[in-house]
Design an enzyme around this catalytic site. Structure first.
Site, short mmCIF file in Angstrom:
data_model
loop_
_atom_site.label_atom_id
_atom_site.label_comp_id
_atom_site.label_asym_id
_atom_site.label_seq_id
_atom_site.Cartn_x
_atom_site.Cartn_y
_atom_site.Cartn_z
N GLU A 97 0.83 -1.20 0.00
CA GLU A 97 0.00 0.00 0.00
C GLU A 97 0.87 1.26 0.00
O GLU A 97 1.93 1.29 0.62
CB GLU A 97 -0.94 -0.03 1.20
CG GLU A 97 -1.84 -1.28 1.16
CD GLU A 97 -2.93 -1.31 2.21
OE1 GLU A 97 -3.04 -0.36 3.00
OE2 GLU A 97 -3.67 -2.31 2.22
N CYS A 124 0.91 -2.93 15.63
CA CYS A 124 0.98 -2.57 14.21
C CYS A 124 0.32 -3.63 13.34
O CYS A 124 0.63 -4.82 13.46
CB CYS A 124 2.44 -2.38 13.81
SG CYS A 124 2.67 -2.12 12.04
N GLY A 170 6.50 -2.19 6.21
CA GLY A 170 7.88 -2.66 6.25
C GLY A 170 8.82 -1.81 7.07
O GLY A 170 8.54 -0.67 7.40
N GLU A 171 9.97 -2.43 7.40
CA GLU A 171 11.03 -1.74 8.13
C GLU A 171 12.13 -1.42 7.10
O GLU A 171 12.86 -2.33 6.67
CB GLU A 171 11.55 -2.65 9.25
CG GLU A 171 12.86 -2.26 9.87
CD GLU A 171 12.93 -0.80 10.34
OE1 GLU A 171 12.07 -0.37 11.13
OE2 GLU A 171 13.84 -0.09 9.88
N SER A 202 11.90 6.06 8.33
CA SER A 202 11.37 5.79 9.67
C SER A 202 11.78 4.39 10.08
O SER A 202 11.58 3.43 9.34
CB SER A 202 9.85 5.91 9.65
OG SER A 202 9.31 5.57 10.92
N SER A 224 10.97 5.22 15.70
CA SER A 224 9.75 4.79 16.37
C SER A 224 10.09 4.34 17.78
O SER A 224 10.48 3.20 18.00
CB SER A 224 9.11 3.64 15.57
OG SER A 224 8.71 4.11 14.32
N LEU A 225 9.93 5.24 18.71
CA LEU A 225 10.37 4.98 20.08
C LEU A 225 9.28 4.24 20.88
O LEU A 225 9.49 3.16 21.37
CB LEU A 225 10.71 6.32 20.73
CG LEU A 225 11.75 6.31 21.82
CD1 LEU A 225 13.05 5.65 21.36
CD2 LEU A 225 12.04 7.74 22.26
N HIS A 226 8.17 4.89 21.07
CA HIS A 226 6.95 4.29 21.64
C HIS A 226 7.02 3.92 23.12
O HIS A 226 6.00 3.58 23.72
CB HIS A 226 6.49 3.06 20.84
CG HIS A 226 6.30 3.34 19.38
ND1 HIS A 226 5.64 4.45 18.92
CD2 HIS A 226 6.71 2.67 18.28
CE1 HIS A 226 5.64 4.43 17.59
NE2 HIS A 226 6.29 3.37 17.19
N ASN A 302 -4.03 3.97 16.04
CA ASN A 302 -5.08 3.67 15.05
C ASN A 302 -5.43 2.20 15.15
O ASN A 302 -4.60 1.34 14.90
CB ASN A 302 -4.58 3.99 13.64
CG ASN A 302 -4.36 5.48 13.47
OD1 ASN A 302 -5.25 6.29 13.72
ND2 ASN A 302 -3.16 5.86 13.08
N1 SAH Z 1 8.72 0.22 10.16
C1 SAH Z 1 8.94 1.60 10.28
C2 SAH Z 1 8.07 2.45 9.38
C3 SAH Z 1 6.64 2.06 9.19
S1 SAH Z 1 5.50 2.34 10.47
C4 SAH Z 1 8.78 2.04 11.71
O1 SAH Z 1 8.26 1.29 12.51
O2 SAH Z 1 9.21 3.15 12.03
C5 SAH Z 1 5.23 4.11 10.55
C6 SAH Z 1 4.85 4.57 11.95
O3 SAH Z 1 3.54 4.15 12.32
C7 SAH Z 1 5.79 4.03 13.01
O4 SAH Z 1 6.15 5.01 13.93
C8 SAH Z 1 4.92 2.98 13.64
O5 SAH Z 1 5.39 2.63 14.91
C9 SAH Z 1 3.58 3.64 13.65
N2 SAH Z 1 2.46 2.72 13.89
C10 SAH Z 1 2.44 1.39 13.69
N3 SAH Z 1 1.23 0.88 14.02
C11 SAH Z 1 0.48 1.93 14.44
C12 SAH Z 1 -0.89 2.05 14.89
N4 SAH Z 1 -1.70 1.01 14.92
N5 SAH Z 1 -1.32 3.28 15.22
C13 SAH Z 1 -0.51 4.37 15.12
N6 SAH Z 1 0.76 4.30 14.70
C14 SAH Z 1 1.26 3.10 14.36
FE1 SF4 Z 2 5.00 -2.08 12.02
FE2 SF4 Z 2 7.21 -0.55 11.70
FE3 SF4 Z 2 7.04 -2.32 13.72
FE4 SF4 Z 2 7.27 -3.17 11.21
S1 SF4 Z 2 8.78 -2.01 12.37
S2 SF4 Z 2 5.91 -4.01 12.76
S3 SF4 Z 2 6.07 -1.66 10.11
S4 SF4 Z 2 5.75 -0.51 13.42
#
Ligand code: SAH
Ligand code: SF4
Length: 380
Positions: A97, A124, A170-171, A202, A224-226, A302
């Site tokens: 996508e 995710c 993807g990563e 990212s 992507s710290l979280h 989301n």
């Molecule tokens: N794999 C990479 C890039 C793709 S994800 C990464 O993880 O950075 C892009 C962003 O969306 C990342 O910060 C990811 O953590 C965040 N993300 C993943 N699932 C999500 C969700 N369900 N709601 C909000 N953000 C989300």
């Molecule tokens: Fe989702 Fe990014 Fe984590 Fe892969 S690395 S599972 S795309 S949030």
């Protein structure tokens, strides 16, 4: 990628150095390669016959060696807020996508780098699909070309797409060999010619590849710290067990060192109700990022089918942001865009035939993400 002899090469897969090398093999001057790139990326052309500043013979020979192969569209949707999502074919029975997010001052294209993802982050949707395969450079660049073409407008002036972010499926740093040439095409003046602050990789935190990216190309980075501590991050972003926060933050520090003063890293932080959204988490996060060129982007979670999480309430997100701002950390909260068509962050599912046997969360994280030593690597 190895290409069987005689198979036409998709030009979307070659950065300028690679295309010039091919042209040299054909006995052609390097500037001819630049002209071809200009036609494709600055003029939106996908046929050699249209490349009128090249001789007829050369155009014929190019047609024998190369193809310009756009992706196949499966479905297309437009959100009530103008966000557009394209589902593109990625081989038999699979799909990726690509999402376009129009805003007043910019147009951001969110592209995919893999079919699925092996990183297994617990919140995710892409992660929940598992991993099938890496996209090629050609498949990555073709998304940008296709979206530019579909959105119309002039490729050279008044661009509709001003920013490209690797935030789709993807990563990207787990597919470094294919992503690096794609970055070069995005940034190249003869390619899409985007500015280095408008192309963002990212990553969930593949430390050795953050180091390599710093050496190889100048581009913006989002991390992507979280979670602000290892115990919680191990659970949410399992790659943390291999590259814990201290190593990650150190790699981030090195990444911006020596760059111009505007360079900063965006730290993404998904807001999960009752999981990582307490005031104490905000204070820990502020301590972790103190003194770094950092901006925090809070992403309201989301939801997607079968998720165990809920989005933090708006008031809790505001309180979290206020604590960070109070510690002088630039903080924004991402607007949710395109969720009515499942195009929001983390909702991209595509169609993935997972080849992953085990989940990253369930195994000792040893084999994932370490790059080959430099001498063992082929030409990127
Ligand atoms: N794999 C990479 C890039 C793709 S994800 C990464 O993880 O950075 C892009 C962003 O969306 C990342 O910060 C990811 O953590 C965040 N993300 C993943 N699932 C999500 C969700 N369900 N709601 C909000 N953000 C989300
Ligand atoms: Fe989702 Fe990014 Fe984590 Fe892969 S690395 S599972 S795309 S949030």
């Amino acid at each position: 990628m190895t290409v069987p002899p005689g198979t036409p090469i998709n030009l979307f897969g070659l950065d300028r150095a690679a295309l010039r090398a091919r042209f040299a093999e054909m006995g052609e001057a390097p500037y001819r390669a630049d002209q071809v790139m200009n036609w494709i990326y600055r003029r939106g052309v996908d046929g050699f016959a249209q490349m009128t500043n090249l001789g007829k013979d050369l155009r014929t020979r190019l047609g024998e060696v190369f193809v310009i192969h756009p992706p196949e569209l499966i479905t297309e949707q437009t959100s009530a807020d103008g966000t557009r999502k394209w589902v593109l074919k990625a081989g038999e029975g699979q799909a990726i996508e690509t999402v376009f997010i129009p805003e007043d001052d910019r147009g951001t294209l969110c592209i995919s780098s893999q079919v699925g993802c092996a990183m297994d982050c617990s919140f995710c949707s892409t992660g929940a699909q598992g991993f099938s395969r890496n996209l090629t450079t050609a498949e990555i660049i073709a998304q940008v070309w296709f979206a530019s073409k579909t959105l119309g407008g002039d490729f050279q002036h008044d661009r509709v797409i001003s920013n490209v972010v690797f935030m789709g499926m993807g990563e990207p740093l787990a597919n470094y060999g294919e992503v690096l040439p794609a970055l070069r095409v995005l940034l190249d003046d003869h390619g899409f010619g985007l500015s280095k602050r408008r192309v963002t990789v990212s990553t969930s935190g593949l430390v050795p590849f953050i180091d390599r990216l710093r050496e190889d190309v100048d581009t913006a980075l989002a991390v992507s710290l979280h979670a602000p501590n290892d115990a919680l991050r191990d659970e949410l972003v399992p790659i943390n067990r291999k590259y814990p926060l201290a190593e990650l933050i150190n790699a981030c520090r090195l990444y911006t060192e020596g760059k111009d003063r505007k360079a900063h890293i965006v730290y993404e932080y998904v807001m999960l109700d009752g999981v990582n959204d307490a005031p104490e988490h905000a204070r820990q996060l502020a301590r972790l990022l103190a003194g770094l060129p950092a901006k925090v982007n809070l992403i309201p979670f989301n939801p997607f089918p079968q998720t165990q999480y809920r989005r933090s309430p708006a008031g809790r997100i505001r309180a979290f942001a206020d604590i960070l701002k109070g510690k002088d950390i630039l903080t924004t909260t991402r607007k949710t865009r395109g969720d009515d068509i499942d195009a929001a962050c983390g909702q991209l599912a595509g169609k993935v035939r997972s080849r992953q046997k085990q989940r990253l969360r369930d195994i000792p994280v040893k084999a994932v993400g370490a790059p080959a030593p430099r001498h063992a690597r082929g030409q990127a």
